[in-house]
Design a protein around this motif. Structure first.
Motif, PDB file in Angstrom:
ATOM      1  N   HIS A   1       1.387  50.210 -58.924  1.00  0.00           N
ATOM      2  CA  HIS A   1       0.149  50.919 -58.605  1.00  0.00           C
ATOM      3  C   HIS A   1      -0.665  50.125 -57.584  1.00  0.00           C
ATOM      4  CE1 HIS A   1      -4.013  52.339 -59.209  1.00  0.00           C
ATOM      5  NE2 HIS A   1      -3.420  53.518 -59.283  1.00  0.00           N
ATOM      6  N   ASP A   2      -0.767  48.813 -57.786  1.00  0.00           N
ATOM      7  CA  ASP A   2      -1.502  47.967 -56.842  1.00  0.00           C
ATOM      8  C   ASP A   2      -0.855  47.991 -55.451  1.00  0.00           C
ATOM      9  OD1 ASP A   2      -2.377  45.325 -59.239  1.00  0.00           O
ATOM     10  OD2 ASP A   2      -3.277  47.297 -58.832  1.00  0.00           O
ATOM     11  N   LEU A   3       0.484  47.990 -55.397  1.00  0.00           N
ATOM     12  CA  LEU A   3       1.170  48.068 -54.105  1.00  0.00           C
ATOM     13  C   LEU A   3       0.874  49.395 -53.404  1.00  0.00           C
ATOM     14  CD1 LEU A   3       4.613  46.525 -55.100  1.00  0.00           C
ATOM     15  CD2 LEU A   3       2.983  45.555 -53.462  1.00  0.00           C
ATOM     16  N   ILE A   4       0.852  50.475 -54.148  1.00  0.00           N
ATOM     17  CA  ILE A   4       0.568  51.786 -53.563  1.00  0.00           C
ATOM     18  C   ILE A   4      -0.858  51.844 -53.034  1.00  0.00           C
ATOM     19  CG2 ILE A   4       0.300  54.258 -54.046  1.00  0.00           C
ATOM     20  CD1 ILE A   4       2.614  53.901 -56.094  1.00  0.00           C
ATOM     21  N   THR A   5      -1.821  51.388 -53.832  1.00  0.00           N
ATOM     22  CA  THR A   5      -3.222  51.497 -53.418  1.00  0.00           C
ATOM     23  C   THR A   5      -3.586  50.555 -52.275  1.00  0.00           C
ATOM     24  OG1 THR A   5      -3.949  49.975 -55.150  1.00  0.00           O
ATOM     25  CG2 THR A   5      -4.017  52.337 -55.663  1.00  0.00           C
ATOM     26  N   SER A   6      -2.794  49.506 -52.045  1.00  0.00           N
ATOM     27  CA  SER A   6      -3.077  48.603 -50.937  1.00  0.00           C
ATOM     28  C   SER A   6      -2.320  48.984 -49.667  1.00  0.00           C
ATOM     29  CB  SER A   6      -2.740  47.160 -51.331  1.00  0.00           C
ATOM     30  OG  SER A   6      -1.352  47.002 -51.517  1.00  0.00           O
ATOM     31  N   ALA A   7      -1.628  50.120 -49.687  1.00  0.00           N
ATOM     32  CA  ALA A   7      -0.746  50.497 -48.585  1.00  0.00           C
ATOM     33  C   ALA A   7      -1.436  51.270 -47.474  1.00  0.00           C
ATOM     34  CB  ALA A   7       0.400  51.340 -49.137  1.00  0.00           C
ATOM     35  N   ALA A   8      -0.844  51.202 -46.275  1.00  0.00           N
ATOM     36  CA  ALA A   8      -1.286  51.981 -45.111  1.00  0.00           C
ATOM     37  C   ALA A   8      -0.644  53.364 -45.166  1.00  0.00           C
ATOM     38  CB  ALA A   8      -0.912  51.233 -43.838  1.00  0.00           C
ATOM     39  N   ASP A   9      -0.475  53.993 -44.014  1.00  0.00           N
ATOM     40  CA  ASP A   9      -0.039  55.388 -43.973  1.00  0.00           C
ATOM     41  C   ASP A   9       1.469  55.643 -43.919  1.00  0.00           C
ATOM     42  OD1 ASP A   9      -2.662  56.225 -44.078  1.00  0.00           O
ATOM     43  OD2 ASP A   9      -2.863  56.275 -41.904  1.00  0.00           O
ATOM     44  N   VAL A  10       2.300  54.632 -43.733  1.00  0.00           N
ATOM     45  CA  VAL A  10       3.744  54.859 -43.705  1.00  0.00           C
ATOM     46  C   VAL A  10       4.400  54.060 -44.817  1.00  0.00           C
ATOM     47  CG1 VAL A  10       3.967  55.565 -41.291  1.00  0.00           C
ATOM     48  CG2 VAL A  10       3.938  53.159 -41.850  1.00  0.00           C
ATOM     49  N   SER A  11       5.188  54.716 -45.613  1.00  0.00           N
ATOM     50  CA  SER A  11       5.629  54.189 -46.896  1.00  0.00           C
ATOM     51  C   SER A  11       6.243  52.794 -46.897  1.00  0.00           C
ATOM     52  CB  SER A  11       6.596  55.166 -47.558  1.00  0.00           C
ATOM     53  OG  SER A  11       5.937  56.375 -47.781  1.00  0.00           O
ATOM     54  N   ASP A  12       7.461  52.617 -46.408  1.00  0.00           N
ATOM     55  CA  ASP A  12       8.107  51.307 -46.492  1.00  0.00           C
ATOM     56  C   ASP A  12       7.302  50.234 -45.768  1.00  0.00           C
ATOM     57  OD1 ASP A  12      10.234  52.281 -47.973  1.00  0.00           O
ATOM     58  OD2 ASP A  12      11.492  52.605 -46.196  1.00  0.00           O
ATOM     59  N   TRP A  13       6.882  50.544 -44.538  1.00  0.00           N
ATOM     60  CA  TRP A  13       6.125  49.586 -43.747  1.00  0.00           C
ATOM     61  C   TRP A  13       4.794  49.276 -44.440  1.00  0.00           C
ATOM     62  CZ3 TRP A  13       1.970  49.999 -39.879  1.00  0.00           C
ATOM     63  CH2 TRP A  13       1.911  48.912 -39.007  1.00  0.00           C
ATOM     64  N   ALA A  14       4.141  50.298 -44.971  1.00  0.00           N
ATOM     65  CA  ALA A  14       2.843  50.118 -45.615  1.00  0.00           C
ATOM     66  C   ALA A  14       2.937  49.248 -46.862  1.00  0.00           C
ATOM     67  CB  ALA A  14       2.245  51.479 -45.968  1.00  0.00           C
ATOM     68  N   ILE A  15       3.946  49.470 -47.683  1.00  0.00           N
ATOM     69  CA  ILE A  15       4.103  48.666 -48.898  1.00  0.00           C
ATOM     70  C   ILE A  15       4.335  47.208 -48.531  1.00  0.00           C
ATOM     71  CG2 ILE A  15       5.538  48.267 -50.939  1.00  0.00           C
ATOM     72  CD1 ILE A  15       3.648  50.730 -51.131  1.00  0.00           C
ATOM     73  N   SER A  16       5.177  46.965 -47.551  1.00  0.00           N
ATOM     74  CA  SER A  16       5.434  45.586 -47.109  1.00  0.00           C
ATOM     75  C   SER A  16       4.173  44.953 -46.534  1.00  0.00           C
ATOM     76  CB  SER A  16       6.557  45.550 -46.074  1.00  0.00           C
ATOM     77  OG  SER A  16       7.772  45.903 -46.676  1.00  0.00           O
ATOM     78  N   LEU A  17       3.403  45.719 -45.767  1.00  0.00           N
ATOM     79  CA  LEU A  17       2.148  45.187 -45.222  1.00  0.00           C
ATOM     80  C   LEU A  17       1.203  44.750 -46.338  1.00  0.00           C
ATOM     81  CD1 LEU A  17       1.182  47.700 -42.383  1.00  0.00           C
ATOM     82  CD2 LEU A  17       2.194  45.436 -42.150  1.00  0.00           C
ATOM     83  N   GLY A  18       0.985  45.631 -47.298  1.00  0.00           N
ATOM     84  CA  GLY A  18       0.083  45.306 -48.404  1.00  0.00           C
ATOM     85  C   GLY A  18       0.566  44.122 -49.199  1.00  0.00           C
ATOM     86  N   ALA A  19       1.857  44.067 -49.466  1.00  0.00           N
ATOM     87  CA  ALA A  19       2.418  42.963 -50.243  1.00  0.00           C
ATOM     88  C   ALA A  19       2.311  41.637 -49.501  1.00  0.00           C
ATOM     89  CB  ALA A  19       3.881  43.255 -50.582  1.00  0.00           C
TER      90      ALA A  19
END
Length: 146
Positions: free
Chosen positions: A72-90
């Motif tokens: 949930h924390d990874l999703i809420t910290s993400a940008a607009d494109v899925s794989d790239w966004a999750i990696s960015l937030g992480a």
């Protein structure tokens, strides 16, 4: 060996999968519901089956809750494109509007239709002027080596 049957990459993969459907309103309970029957990606090679154990099958209640919170924390910290966004937030990076756009080969006359476009993400502490300078310097290196 860790005390749970998943890796950080598994958390990121599951968060990216869910991000595709939860980008506008990542409901915490919805995260748990989507995890329940989804296999843990890294465990598929550990069993003699097409898919490995699911999050619901492999974890205790506390372990499941902890993984659910992390996803949930990874999703809420993400940008607009899925794989790239999750990696960015992480990784603690934030997307930036800078891009380098190139038309290469037969498409050099099509500046409006790029063959390659690079998007950037930076650490939040990096100043705007430093971001600009980095992108300009990288653009020069790329263009010199085409």
């Amino acid at each position: 060996m860790t005390d749970h049957p998943y890796t950080d990459d598994d958390l990121r993969a599951e968060a990216a999968r869910q991000h595709k459907t939860l980008t506008e309103d990542p409901d915490f309970m919805g995260v748990g519901e989507q995890m329940e029957d989804s296999p843990i990606e890294s465990t598929t090679a550990l069993v003699d089956a097409p898919v490995g154990p699911t999050w619901g099958e492999a974890l205790t209640e506390d372990g499941y809750d902890a993984a659910q919170r992390k996803i949930h924390d990874l999703i809420t910290s993400a940008a607009d494109v899925s794989d790239w966004a999750i990696s960015l937030g992480a990784d603690g990076l934030e997307p930036d509007d800078h891009t380098i756009q190139l038309a290469v080969g037969d498409r050099t006359d099509s500046a409006d239709e790029p063959t390659v476009r690079m998007h950037f993400a930076f650490h939040p502490d990096m100043e705007a002027a430093d971001r600009d300078q980095f992108v300009v310097a990288l653009s020069k290196v790329v263009l010199r080596n085409l």
